[in-house]
Design an enzyme around this catalytic site. Structure first.
Site, PDB file in Angstrom:
ATOM      1  N   ASN A 186       0.812  -1.227   0.000  1.00  0.00           N
ATOM      2  CA  ASN A 186       0.000   0.000   0.000  1.00  0.00           C
ATOM      3  C   ASN A 186       0.844   1.277   0.000  1.00  0.00           C
ATOM      4  OD1 ASN A 186       0.898  -0.225   2.604  1.00  0.00           O
ATOM      5  ND2 ASN A 186      -1.103  -0.666   3.501  1.00  0.00           N
ATOM      6  N   ARG A 232       3.117   6.389  11.936  1.00  0.00           N
ATOM      7  CA  ARG A 232       2.462   5.850  13.122  1.00  0.00           C
ATOM      8  C   ARG A 232       2.247   6.985  14.114  1.00  0.00           C
ATOM      9  NH1 ARG A 232       0.982   2.456  10.397  1.00  0.00           N
ATOM     10  NH2 ARG A 232       1.392   0.227  10.438  1.00  0.00           N
ATOM     11  N   GLN A 262      -5.559   2.942  18.414  1.00  0.00           N
ATOM     12  CA  GLN A 262      -6.592   2.820  17.368  1.00  0.00           C
ATOM     13  C   GLN A 262      -7.596   1.736  17.732  1.00  0.00           C
ATOM     14  OE1 GLN A 262      -3.855   4.412  13.662  1.00  0.00           O
ATOM     15  NE2 GLN A 262      -4.938   2.527  13.428  1.00  0.00           N
ATOM     16  N   HIS A 273      -7.646   5.943  10.185  1.00  0.00           N
ATOM     17  CA  HIS A 273      -6.540   5.263   9.501  1.00  0.00           C
ATOM     18  C   HIS A 273      -7.058   4.558   8.237  1.00  0.00           C
ATOM     19  CE1 HIS A 273      -2.784   2.499  10.156  1.00  0.00           C
ATOM     20  NE2 HIS A 273      -2.863   2.975   8.925  1.00  0.00           N
TER      21      HIS A 273
HETATM   22  P1  NAI Z   1      10.349   1.080   4.390  1.00  0.00           P
HETATM   23  O1  NAI Z   1      10.886  -0.004   5.253  1.00  0.00           O
HETATM   24  O2  NAI Z   1      10.430   0.931   2.914  1.00  0.00           O
HETATM   25  O3  NAI Z   1      11.062   2.468   4.776  1.00  0.00           O
HETATM   26  C1  NAI Z   1      11.216   2.913   6.078  1.00  0.00           C
HETATM   27  C2  NAI Z   1      12.434   3.836   6.108  1.00  0.00           C
HETATM   28  O4  NAI Z   1      12.480   4.470   7.385  1.00  0.00           O
HETATM   29  C3  NAI Z   1      13.749   3.101   5.915  1.00  0.00           C
HETATM   30  O5  NAI Z   1      14.490   3.702   4.870  1.00  0.00           O
HETATM   31  C4  NAI Z   1      14.450   3.263   7.261  1.00  0.00           C
HETATM   32  O6  NAI Z   1      15.865   3.335   7.156  1.00  0.00           O
HETATM   33  C5  NAI Z   1      13.848   4.560   7.744  1.00  0.00           C
HETATM   34  N1  NAI Z   1      13.972   4.764   9.188  1.00  0.00           N
HETATM   35  C6  NAI Z   1      13.776   3.873  10.186  1.00  0.00           C
HETATM   36  N2  NAI Z   1      14.026   4.435  11.369  1.00  0.00           N
HETATM   37  C7  NAI Z   1      14.389   5.722  11.127  1.00  0.00           C
HETATM   38  C8  NAI Z   1      14.759   6.801  11.954  1.00  0.00           C
HETATM   39  N3  NAI Z   1      14.859   6.664  13.284  1.00  0.00           N
HETATM   40  N4  NAI Z   1      15.052   7.982  11.381  1.00  0.00           N
HETATM   41  C9  NAI Z   1      15.002   8.117  10.022  1.00  0.00           C
HETATM   42  N5  NAI Z   1      14.644   7.123   9.182  1.00  0.00           N
HETATM   43  C10 NAI Z   1      14.348   5.932   9.736  1.00  0.00           C
HETATM   44  O7  NAI Z   1       8.850   1.289   4.866  1.00  0.00           O
HETATM   45  P2  NAI Z   1       7.634   1.973   4.071  1.00  0.00           P
HETATM   46  O8  NAI Z   1       6.964   0.980   3.213  1.00  0.00           O
HETATM   47  O9  NAI Z   1       8.127   3.237   3.464  1.00  0.00           O
HETATM   48  O10 NAI Z   1       6.651   2.283   5.286  1.00  0.00           O
HETATM   49  C11 NAI Z   1       7.040   3.156   6.336  1.00  0.00           C
HETATM   50  C12 NAI Z   1       6.008   3.113   7.446  1.00  0.00           C
HETATM   51  O11 NAI Z   1       4.807   3.722   7.003  1.00  0.00           O
HETATM   52  C13 NAI Z   1       5.576   1.713   7.881  1.00  0.00           C
HETATM   53  O12 NAI Z   1       6.490   1.117   8.765  1.00  0.00           O
HETATM   54  C14 NAI Z   1       4.241   1.994   8.527  1.00  0.00           C
HETATM   55  O13 NAI Z   1       4.419   2.313   9.888  1.00  0.00           O
HETATM   56  C15 NAI Z   1       3.726   3.211   7.767  1.00  0.00           C
HETATM   57  N6  NAI Z   1       2.604   2.856   6.888  1.00  0.00           N
HETATM   58  C16 NAI Z   1       1.390   3.473   7.090  1.00  0.00           C
HETATM   59  C17 NAI Z   1       0.301   3.124   6.336  1.00  0.00           C
HETATM   60  C18 NAI Z   1      -1.016   3.815   6.515  1.00  0.00           C
HETATM   61  O14 NAI Z   1      -2.057   3.283   6.072  1.00  0.00           O
HETATM   62  N7  NAI Z   1      -1.057   4.974   7.131  1.00  0.00           N
HETATM   63  C19 NAI Z   1       0.369   2.062   5.323  1.00  0.00           C
HETATM   64  C20 NAI Z   1       1.712   1.570   5.093  1.00  0.00           C
HETATM   65  C21 NAI Z   1       2.775   1.927   5.896  1.00  0.00           C
END
Ligand code: NAI
Length: 360
Positions: free
Chosen positions: A118, A257, A286, A310
């Site tokens: 997503n 989040r 949530q 959400h």
């Molecule tokens: P991803 O794993 O592709 O990217 C996450 C990035 O965050 C990585 O590059 C990582 O190095 C970076 N990161 C981790 N800790 C960090 C920090 N302390 N400071 C800076 N960067 C940091 O994940 P993706 O697919 O981009 O998703 C990210 C988040 O978005 C998910 O973990 C989820 O919590 C949220 N999400 C929300 C949705 C919604 O419906 N609102 C749906 C899908 C994801």
């Protein structure tokens, strides 16, 4: 095997719209298939407290499926003391912070999610939220519904996105896609803060610049979008102290989040006018309680709140992708095949991804 799924209730909408796959009623489209394989499949939306169906069914569950939209919180206590048979926890979607990943490692439970399912849905939502805040859309619409027409009251806090500096905190799949979608808006600069640098070709493709110091990053952004997972290093990260480094009048969009941002610190920063807007679809609990301050907080001009439930990652297009992806994870598990590596968050007692914080 016994498979337990915690999904949100769809009610009338789920009956009328069968593509609402991720609901209690439509069961991720998995019921017939799982039954034909002889598995027991229990689906519930009742997830809070020891008397909930979730906690009562957990002790003899082999596989748990939950979504971030209506998370069955699999705490360390539940993993250690109730989930005696659990082998696999699947997130139907992206973001597995509702599982205590360290406790899952202790018990060698595999945690897998449908990576990428997503990310476009969320990136589009972020662009929408940025525009809604910067252009002051929501108060303008509310004015129209009220029957009023006072253009100056809206225009006094409406800006163009052109010429602004936009930065993403976390530049993985979603953060990158947000910046990529913004390349057509002639922003002054696109920045990112992430301990994992983008590949040089990706950076060049979107013309983004990495800022290595978080305070410097925040001080340069007019608009901050948060796209990092929730883990020990990001929980409560955007607190009162950190907000002091954010430019006065900046806008913040958080679809990652809710618990990455401190509930009260955000409310106070918005109400004092230190930040001009806050939008997103994620909450620290949530469903959000009725009196959650983020539902009604406003900037001093009576706007700046773009919060929604959400749903950014649960569009009908996304539901199809994460339902199919969940089935693929189960299929591989039943056959004893390897999972797609990008889907595995923890396995064999350790983190399989680098996205949930920097670890040795
Ligand atoms: P991803 O794993 O592709 O990217 C996450 C990035 O965050 C990585 O590059 C990582 O190095 C970076 N990161 C981790 N800790 C960090 C920090 N302390 N400071 C800076 N960067 C940091 O994940 P993706 O697919 O981009 O998703 C990210 C988040 O978005 C998910 O973990 C989820 O919590 C949220 N999400 C929300 C949705 C919604 O419906 N609102 C749906 C899908 C994801």
């Amino acid at each position: 095997m016994k498979i337990l799924a915690v999904l949100y209730k769809g009610g009338k909408a789920a009956v009328e719209e069968p593509r609402l796959l991720g609901t209690l009623e439509n069961r991720l489209g998995l019921s017939d298939w799982l039954q034909s394989l002889g598995h027991e499949f229990i689906v519930t939306d009742d997830k809070e407290g020891p008397e909930s169906v979730f906690q009562k069914e957990l002790p003899d569950t082999d596989i748990l499926i939950t979504t971030p939209f209506h998370p069955g919180y699999l705490t360390g206590d539940l993993i250690r003391n109730k989930a005696h048979k659990l082998k696999l926890a699947v997130t139907a979607g992206v973001g597995s912070d509702h599982v205590d990943l360290n406790a899952a490692n202790e018990k060698k439970i595999i945690v897998a999610e449908v990576t990428g399912s997503n990310v476009v849905s969320v990136a589009e939502h972020v662009v929408m939220d940025i525009l809604a805040l910067v252009r002051n859309l929501i108060p303008a619409h509310e004015m129209i519904e009220r029957g009023d027409w006072v253009v100056a009251d809206i225009a006094r806090n409406a800006f163009d996105l052109e010429g602004k500096v936009v930065g993403t905190l976390g530049c993985g799949r979603i953060g990158f896609r947000v910046l990529k979608r913004l390349t057509g808006f002639d922003c002054k600069e696109l920045l990112y803060y992430d301990y994992a640098p983008l590949p040089a070709a990706a950076e060049k493709e979107i013309g983004a610049r990495r800022v290595e110091d978080l305070h410097e990053f925040l001080g340069q952004c007019d608009i901050i979008t948060i796209n990092a997972p929730l883990h020990e290093g990001t929980r409560g990260l955007v607190n009162k102290e950190l907000l002091q480094h954010v430019k006065k009048g900046a806008w913040i969009v958080n679809t990652a989040r809710g618990a990455i941002c401190d509930r009260i610190a955000i409310k106070e920063a918005l109400e004092s006018g230190h930040i001009n807007g806050y939008a997103g679809d994620v909450w620290d609990v949530q469903p959000a309680p009725k009196d959650h301050p983020w539902r009604t907080m406003k900037n001093p001009l009576g706007g700046g709140n773009g919060m929604t439930p959400h749903y950014s990652g649960t569009t009908l297009d996304a539901q199809k992708r994460y339902a199919d992806g969940t089935r693929d994870i189960l299929e591989r598990f039943f056959k004893g095949e390897d999972q797609i590596p990008a889907n595995v968050i923890v396995a064999d007692g350790g983190y399989a991804t680098k996205a949930y914080g920097q670890r040795k």
